[in-house]
Design an enzyme around this catalytic site. Sequence first.
Site, PDB file in Angstrom:
ATOM      1  N   ASP A  29      -6.550  -9.585  -4.764  1.00 41.07           N
ATOM      2  CA  ASP A  29      -7.432 -10.608  -4.187  1.00 41.07           C
ATOM      3  C   ASP A  29      -6.763 -11.980  -4.238  1.00 41.07           C
ATOM      4  O   ASP A  29      -5.964 -12.254  -5.131  1.00 41.07           O
ATOM      5  CB  ASP A  29      -8.761 -10.625  -4.961  1.00 41.07           C
ATOM      6  CG  ASP A  29      -9.857 -11.355  -4.198  1.00 41.07           C
ATOM      7  OD1 ASP A  29      -9.725 -11.523  -2.957  1.00 41.07           O
ATOM      8  OD2 ASP A  29     -10.844 -11.760  -4.844  1.00 41.07           O
ATOM      9  N   HIS A  46      -2.184 -12.801   3.942  1.00 48.05           N
ATOM     10  CA  HIS A  46      -2.150 -11.326   3.957  1.00 48.05           C
ATOM     11  C   HIS A  46      -0.710 -10.827   4.116  1.00 48.05           C
ATOM     12  O   HIS A  46      -0.306  -9.840   3.508  1.00 48.05           O
ATOM     13  CB  HIS A  46      -3.036 -10.774   5.075  1.00 48.05           C
ATOM     14  CG  HIS A  46      -4.489 -11.103   4.893  1.00 48.05           C
ATOM     15  ND1 HIS A  46      -5.137 -10.947   3.690  1.00 48.05           N
ATOM     16  CD2 HIS A  46      -5.423 -11.588   5.759  1.00 48.05           C
ATOM     17  CE1 HIS A  46      -6.403 -11.321   3.817  1.00 48.05           C
ATOM     18  NE2 HIS A  46      -6.605 -11.715   5.061  1.00 48.05           N
ATOM     19  N   LEU A 140       6.721   7.939  -8.050  1.00 51.06           N
ATOM     20  CA  LEU A 140       5.449   7.210  -8.123  1.00 51.06           C
ATOM     21  C   LEU A 140       4.426   7.766  -7.129  1.00 51.06           C
ATOM     22  O   LEU A 140       4.748   8.018  -5.964  1.00 51.06           O
ATOM     23  CB  LEU A 140       5.722   5.730  -7.791  1.00 51.06           C
ATOM     24  CG  LEU A 140       4.498   4.807  -7.768  1.00 51.06           C
ATOM     25  CD1 LEU A 140       3.984   4.552  -9.180  1.00 51.06           C
ATOM     26  CD2 LEU A 140       4.837   3.480  -7.091  1.00 51.06           C
TER      27      LEU A 140
HETATM   28  C1  IPE Z   1     -12.010  -6.896  -2.651  1.00 48.88           C
HETATM   29  O1  IPE Z   1     -11.748  -8.218  -2.318  1.00 48.88           O
HETATM   30  C2  IPE Z   1     -11.407  -5.955  -1.665  1.00 48.88           C
HETATM   31  C3  IPE Z   1      -9.941  -5.979  -1.549  1.00 48.88           C
HETATM   32  C4  IPE Z   1      -9.106  -6.649  -2.275  1.00 48.88           C
HETATM   33  C5  IPE Z   1      -9.424  -5.144  -0.527  1.00 48.88           C
HETATM   34  P1  IPE Z   1     -12.824  -9.139  -1.600  1.00 48.88           P
HETATM   35  O2  IPE Z   1     -12.241 -10.483  -1.527  1.00 48.88           O
HETATM   36  O3  IPE Z   1     -13.267  -8.512  -0.333  1.00 48.88           O
HETATM   37  O4  IPE Z   1     -14.026  -9.074  -2.662  1.00 48.88           O
HETATM   38  P2  IPE Z   1     -15.367  -9.944  -2.759  1.00 48.88           P
HETATM   39  O5  IPE Z   1     -16.093  -9.801  -1.455  1.00 48.88           O
HETATM   40  O6  IPE Z   1     -14.971 -11.361  -3.004  1.00 48.88           O
HETATM   41  O7  IPE Z   1     -16.112  -9.361  -3.914  1.00 48.88           O
HETATM   42  C1  IPE Z   2      -7.665  -9.973  -0.490  1.00 53.04           C
HETATM   43  O1  IPE Z   2      -7.555 -11.346  -0.292  1.00 53.04           O
HETATM   44  C2  IPE Z   2      -7.276  -9.185   0.730  1.00 53.04           C
HETATM   45  C3  IPE Z   2      -8.370  -8.455   1.370  1.00 53.04           C
HETATM   46  C4  IPE Z   2      -9.604  -8.404   0.957  1.00 53.04           C
HETATM   47  C5  IPE Z   2      -8.027  -7.707   2.555  1.00 53.04           C
HETATM   48  P1  IPE Z   2      -8.749 -12.170   0.347  1.00 53.04           P
HETATM   49  O2  IPE Z   2      -8.573 -12.184   1.824  1.00 53.04           O
HETATM   50  O3  IPE Z   2     -10.057 -11.667  -0.125  1.00 53.04           O
HETATM   51  O4  IPE Z   2      -8.458 -13.606  -0.241  1.00 53.04           O
HETATM   52  P2  IPE Z   2      -9.523 -14.675  -0.727  1.00 53.04           P
HETATM   53  O5  IPE Z   2     -10.390 -14.027  -1.754  1.00 53.04           O
HETATM   54  O6  IPE Z   2     -10.303 -15.109   0.481  1.00 53.04           O
HETATM   55  O7  IPE Z   2      -8.686 -15.772  -1.291  1.00 53.04           O
HETATM   56 MG    MG Z   3     -11.225 -12.169  -1.709  1.00 55.47          MG
END
Ligand code: IPE
Ligand code: IPE
Ligand code: MG
Length: 266
Positions: A29, A46, A140
């Site tokens: 995240d 990303h 792995l």
């Molecule tokens: C969780 O991250 C899902 C992934 C990393 C793929 P999110 O950024 O979507 O989670 P929430 O919505 O903040 O809980």
């Molecule tokens: C995690 O990073 C990637 C996915 C959920 C696909 P985020 O896109 O949720 O990044 P933040 O939380 O907005 O910084």
């Molecule tokens: Mg996020």
Amino acid sequence: MTESRHVVSSTSAVPPISDLPRHVAIIMDGNGRWARQRGLPRVAGHRKGADAVRQMVQACGERGISCLTLFAFSSENWRRPQKEVSLLLDLFLTTLEKEVKKLHANNVRFSVIGDIERFGPKIVARIREGEALTAANTGLVLTIAANYGGRWDIAQACRQLATQAVAGSIDPATITPEQLEPHLSMAGLPEPDLFIRTGGEQRISNFLLWQLAYTELYFTPVLWPDFDAVQFNLALQSFAGRQRRFGQTGEQVEAQRDGKAAGQNA
Ligand code: IPE
Ligand code: IPE
Ligand code: MG
């Protein structure tokens, strides 16, 4: 755990292999915030996040960790703006096309868990090809959770049991957790020993709800694109310093460990 077993002064020391997790599961995240901090579009985060995935696969291989499971796209991530979802799917497809051969060359066994049909035939075909190509690899075990939700996983396992019950091959009155487990997405793999969530949020976000029952949890404010081998070692050190009791007392766990060590020295 004796202090002398670790290089205490170095933040990048890898704990001894006997203290490492067999299975690491990560919620990657913070990509969006990483990009926003730099005045870049979220997709740039990303893309950088995909580089961090490559590093983590390598780091797990180098450290002799058996299984790595990465949350790439949750069943709730469809709720993001349509443009971000489609950019994420494009990135997923190009990463699959680029990386699977390299994974194979590195003896990695690749698979995807989640309700993948929703991604459409092109992505599904690439996933199936990658899984088939790497199925016999012995290094792995890399599992990508995509359109995955822990509740979905438990529900689909229940559906399979319910079908067997209707067919009369099992008795619904005596269903046990052990009977449900083989129907879960990651059946056959050890449960995660260490869960890592980057990006500072302290929640599970519908990741592996069943499988995390006794996993050690590690939360770090570091954003996923910045999560490197040094950060990973910090998580591994935190894991190595914990006592896993599984309901027993600390004294019982110590006695078992001392007994094992005595057996090994005999
Ligand atoms: C969780 O991250 C899902 C992934 C990393 C793929 P999110 O950024 O979507 O989670 P929430 O919505 O903040 O809980
Ligand atoms: C995690 O990073 C990637 C996915 C959920 C696909 P985020 O896109 O949720 O990044 P933040 O939380 O907005 O910084
Ligand atoms: Mg996020």
